[in-house]
Structure formats: C-alpha cells, structure tokens
Design a protein around this motif. Structure first.
Motif, short mmCIF file in Angstrom:
data_model
loop_
_atom_site.label_atom_id
_atom_site.label_comp_id
_atom_site.label_asym_id
_atom_site.label_seq_id
_atom_site.Cartn_x
_atom_site.Cartn_y
_atom_site.Cartn_z
N ILE A 69 -5.52 12.83 -2.51
CA ILE A 69 -4.57 12.21 -1.59
C ILE A 69 -5.23 10.95 -1.05
N ALA A 70 -4.70 9.78 -1.39
CA ALA A 70 -5.40 8.55 -1.03
C ALA A 70 -4.40 7.39 -0.93
N TRP A 71 -4.70 6.46 -0.04
CA TRP A 71 -3.95 5.22 0.04
C TRP A 71 -4.32 4.33 -1.15
N THR A 72 -3.32 3.72 -1.76
CA THR A 72 -3.53 2.91 -2.96
C THR A 72 -2.94 1.52 -2.75
N PRO A 73 -3.76 0.47 -2.90
CA PRO A 73 -3.20 -0.89 -2.83
C PRO A 73 -2.58 -1.29 -4.16
N VAL A 127 0.85 -1.18 0.00
CA VAL A 127 0.00 0.00 0.00
C VAL A 127 0.89 1.23 0.00
N SER A 128 0.48 2.24 -0.74
CA SER A 128 1.31 3.43 -0.89
C SER A 128 0.44 4.67 -0.88
N LEU A 129 0.99 5.74 -0.36
CA LEU A 129 0.31 7.03 -0.25
C LEU A 129 1.16 8.10 -0.91
#
Length: 268
Positions: free
Chosen positions: A83-87, A27-29
C-alpha cells in the motif's frame, strides 16, 4: 520544494495545467478499504471526494477547495500489493514512454491502458524496484494544486544510490540533474526545462529493507506537529518524528493501512 508549480502549459477550468513530459502530474494511492481511507485523508487534509475512472476498480478523486489533488483506488481483495502513494509522471505518449522504460531495464507492471476519457496510463518499476506511474493526459490534466496545505508539495525517490537510477530516469524522461556536492550526502535534483520537479536520495545501507527503493510523496500542511498528532488520532502512526529538514519542518507518517508519506511545512 514546490518549484514544480511553475510548470506552464494548457490549463483546464479547475486550475490544472498540462505538464511538460517528466513533470510529476498526479499522485494516487491503492488501498484495501476505500471508504475508511477516504475518512482518514478527509479528516487529515480536509479532502472531499468524487468518482473517477474505474478501469482498475473503484476509484475516487480527492478535492481540496474544489480542486483535484490526488486519487485513491481500491485494490481487489486477492491482491496483496504494498500500500503506497505513487507519483505519475507526465508523458505525451505513454506507449513510447513505456517502451523506453523496458529498453532501459525497467518493467511495466500495468498497461499501457486507457482510463476512460481521462487519459492513458501505465504503472512502471525502475531498475532498483521503485514503482511510479506514467500519465498521458486527455480530459484529466492532473493535480490542480501544488504546495498548498492539504496538497502534494514534492516527490522524492528514496533508493540505494543515485548514479545508476538517475541515468534511467534521464533516459526515459529527459531530465537534467543537479547534484548536491557532499562526501556523505547522495542527493540529486531532477529538472525539467531548468526547473526542479523531483529529487533522488541515495541512502545506501540506511535504505529501509522492509520497503526497498520507493517514491515518497510530500504533502504540505500548515503545522507539522499538529498534523502528526492528528494522524495518530485517526489511527495512523509515526515513522519518523517531526524534525528540521532541508526545505522545512517534516515528519514521516503512515495511514492506518501502512501507506507512508511525509508531512512538510515548507520554508517560505
């Protein structure tokens, strides 16, 4: 919610495992303030940080007890993306997976491109508008901890309805599905080799209009209520208060830049 930790495959020296294609592996932000974002998550989850590949700009990997669990990058000043967490879903061939995304009416926003010796990646958008990543591991296999306090526990796609978008992900990653049979609950679990790895929640008209379809990352914590208080103390805010969820106690919160994520204390 943490069944995905059972994925088997090649391990590296830090405990990470090469996941079966389709399994969430990272997961990356992407945020505007890299230093302040590190301060927030470091104080909330106890993360430490070290530099990562910078093909898309400054980037760090978050470590929990020495194990890599997530990434945080810095958006260029002229980029005004959400701005969001991305799997990131595992792939043995990111170029072929990207082509499958396009063939199934999704789009590729970034890549495919090499992230140095770490691996090869792309960022995609499903037909409903939700953003996700694709990761072909080389030196970097992905997250080394799953479901431990301070580490990701689960990823859920929040969308309008499950039927059409589940077909997209099945075609791209080969998932099988297990649906919840309910007249008023549109929910599907995505499985890889018989193991649940992610879920899709169709919210209909209740889908937040300001966000649209999106992937939600769940982070395990020892105490949801205490963690919610800590989020507020650190400059974040509460989106949905602590409550009993399907798999344990949960609360949805946002960091100071507005990235939304869910805190969970999973039932044992």
């Amino acid at each position: 919610m943490t069944e995905a930790r059972g994925s088997t495959g090649q391990r590296d020296g830090l405990g990470a495992v090469r996941r079966t294609p389709g399994t969430p592996t990272w997961v990356s932000l992407m945020a505007h303030g890299l230093a302040t974002t590190q301060e927030f998550y470091g104080a909330l989850f106890g993360w430490e940080f070290r530099p990562g590949p910078e093909q898309l700009g400054p980037y760090v990997r978050a470590l929990l007890d020495g194990h890599e669990v997530a990434g945080i990058g810095q958006l260029p000043p002229d980029h005004h993306l959400p701005i969001a967490w991305t799997p990131y879903m595992a792939s043995d061939d990111v170029d072929a997976t990207a082509e499958a995304v396009r063939h199934c009416c999704g789009t590729i926003g970034v890549g495919p491109l090499d992230a140095g010796p770490a691996g090869r990646m792309a960022i995609a958008v499903d037909p409903a508008g939700a953003v996700f990543g694709i990761w072909q591991a080389a030196e970097h296999l992905g997250g080394a901890l799953v479901g431990e306090p301070g580490a990701p526990a689960w990823n859920e796609l929040v969308t309008h309805e499950t039927a059409g978008v589940v077909k997209f992900y099945q075609a791209v990653f080969g998932y099988t599905e297990e649906a919840v049979v309910s007249a008023d609950f549109d929910y599907v679990t995505l499985q890889v080799e018989g193991r649940p790895v992610a879920s899709v929640h169709g919210m209909g008209q209740a889908l937040p209009r300001d966000r649209g379809a999106h992937w939600m990352t769940y982070f395990e914590v020892a105490d949801v209520d205490e963690s919610v208080d800590r989020v507020v103390e650190l400059g974040g805010h509460v989106v949905k208060p602590a409550r009993a969820g399907t798999h344990g106690r949960v609360a949805t919160v946002a960091d100071p830049e507005g990235a939304v994520f869910t805190l969970v204390r999973s039932e044992s």
